[in-house]
Design a protein around this motif. Sequence first.
Motif, PDB file in Angstrom:
ATOM      1  N   ARG A  61     -31.995  25.189  -6.390  1.00  0.00           N
ATOM      2  CA  ARG A  61     -31.270  26.297  -5.667  1.00  0.00           C
ATOM      3  C   ARG A  61     -31.210  26.026  -4.216  1.00  0.00           C
ATOM      4  N   LEU A 373     -29.485  27.783 -11.392  1.00  0.00           N
ATOM      5  CA  LEU A 373     -28.827  28.056 -10.203  1.00  0.00           C
ATOM      6  C   LEU A 373     -29.283  29.344  -9.494  1.00  0.00           C
ATOM      7  N   LYS A 374     -29.757  30.235 -10.685  1.00  0.00           N
ATOM      8  CA  LYS A 374     -30.117  31.487 -10.033  1.00  0.00           C
ATOM      9  C   LYS A 374     -31.744  31.640  -9.763  1.00  0.00           C
ATOM     10  N   HIS A 375     -32.100  30.723 -10.489  1.00  0.00           N
ATOM     11  CA  HIS A 375     -33.721  30.469 -10.360  1.00  0.00           C
ATOM     12  C   HIS A 375     -34.423  31.775 -10.895  1.00  0.00           C
TER      13      HIS A 375
END
Length: 635
Positions: A61, A373-375
């Motif tokens: 991220r 990507l959003k974790h």
Amino acid sequence: MAASSVASENTVIYKLFCTNNDGNSNLINRDFLDICAEKYLSQITGFLRRYIWQNEPFNLRVVESLITGVPIYLEGITSYEDNVEDEWFIVYLLFYLSEKDKNLVIQVQDNDGEFLLIEAANHLPKWLNPDTCENRIFIYQGALHIIPITSSPADITPLPNGIPSLSDAISVVRQFSSVTKASPSIQEAVRNRIKEYPMRIDEYKHRAHCYVPCAVAAILKEDPSLLPHAVKAFYLRDPIDLKACRAMKFFAPETRVMSEIIFTRCLYAQLSCQKYEPDKMTGWNLPEVNNSDRKAHELGMKLACGFEILASSAQSRMLMESKDSEHDFCNDVRWRRFAKSLKDKGYFRDEVEGSKMYNTLLLQAKEFYLSSLKHRTSANVSPGIRVQKLLRTVNVNFEEMKEAEKMLRPADDDSWMDITPEILDSMLEKMSNQATESKIAKTITSGLKSFVQTRSDIEGVEPALCTQKKKKQKINFDPDAFADAVNAILDFRIPNSDDDGSSSSMSGYSDDDDDDVALGEGSQDKYNVSNKKGKILDDMKDYMDEMDRQLANTNIGLSFEKLPPRATMEDEEMGHIPDKRSDIDDEEDDFHPVDIDLNALKNMLESYSSQQGLPGPVSNMFSSMGMEVPDNLDS
């Protein structure tokens, strides 16, 4: 933008510092790092697709540090819980990415700090400790880099003193990589820990037969990443979870089929070692203990209970989740770039778009994209919700699964769980196969003896190979020249009938390829040579004994290491005690010969230690001897 996190227990944090095409890290922005994250993930997707994570997957991220001067970077946080293999697999991936991107600088730590140094603890320099390693350990261009400290704060050097800032440390690694690159022994220690990857990904898996409800088999076929969550749910069950296991509302045991399940060894051990007696009212009818299918029935029952716990705990979350809109992949530009990168790298295996296998791979890619990507962590995304959704959409064909039972491959042998005394001894021997101080001391002293016997001139030390070749050649010995040379050195007054007043030299030594050594012609010459040699040796012995007597009355001998009063059998075998003692031994009861080997070793190691890792005469001599000395020797 999120701030950087601190590693909690059993958690690894990795930071990736990128640059643009011009090598400038100060001009990058969030969009550029998004593209970098997609590129890095696509480069390792082949590895990630085969790996089964214990808890959380590899993720990246964008993070903008709150510290002034630190550029924006990529960060990943992975909780590996009970499986430390996840941590070392991530280390392998980071080394792999640093080889692909030559400008990428990576910092990786866990709750223990710089755990890479722990692996190479036997090879670290003395100055390196938890207090001095902050912002000095990085991965760059496929190697471990350690920013050294200067020997004195007054030294003019580009290397930072004290605790360097993160931005300064990254610049030093990029500009002076030849200086910061860790020693070969440190590199080897870390590489040995990850050298078995990526082959170890498959070797660490365990294929088992499990008698599970057909819905469990269908869900795992659709989304294998749910397996660790089901094992964890059963492993950490509580009384509330046991109520769900007695009901078995979602996974009834009446529809069980024999299925092949791929575990990691850690997950398999966690599940198989759990003791659990199911409620017979639920419908779990297990075979006798000595039945060959007993293990498959027990594993299937435990795994089904784990999925039941996940599905039951997700009911309340499903109501909240239904109010949220699904992620819009169609209008997500970053997802389209990521999907195109996967397609270019062959992720979809040439499957026709819209086919069953293509849709399965696409679903896995979307899940990975969201989690990376959003974790999103397990705190705000429940695996149970995914189980509930799959229960509604998955195709459960009981008859087809019963037919597939006939074609199952044999299960893997799980004898690796049993550690025999022989295996334990082998493991301990492997772990203790380090160079001991006695071995190192013996190597240094033997190398030093070989080194001093080599030939040296104004151009330096002649290689040992050349010296060995010349040892095979015979020499022509001139006794008169030898006597004159010794006379000149020791200032002895030895009558020489051939002395014409000219200065003596060592010119009497000359190479000769003849097999015999010429010591003179005739018996008279041999007699003269014998007398001269005997006279010289007697005078030299008297000279050395007199020196010993004078030094015996001083304190200079206290600085030398002495041999023990009585030689043991081990000392005699090592050759420390000469066959004949000098007369001074008989005169002084408390006289003990000097241990030449130990004194030479002690002085050389003290000199080497005083160099503090910098070039010096002793390290140069060790290099000429072809030896590498550990930096942390104290004795």
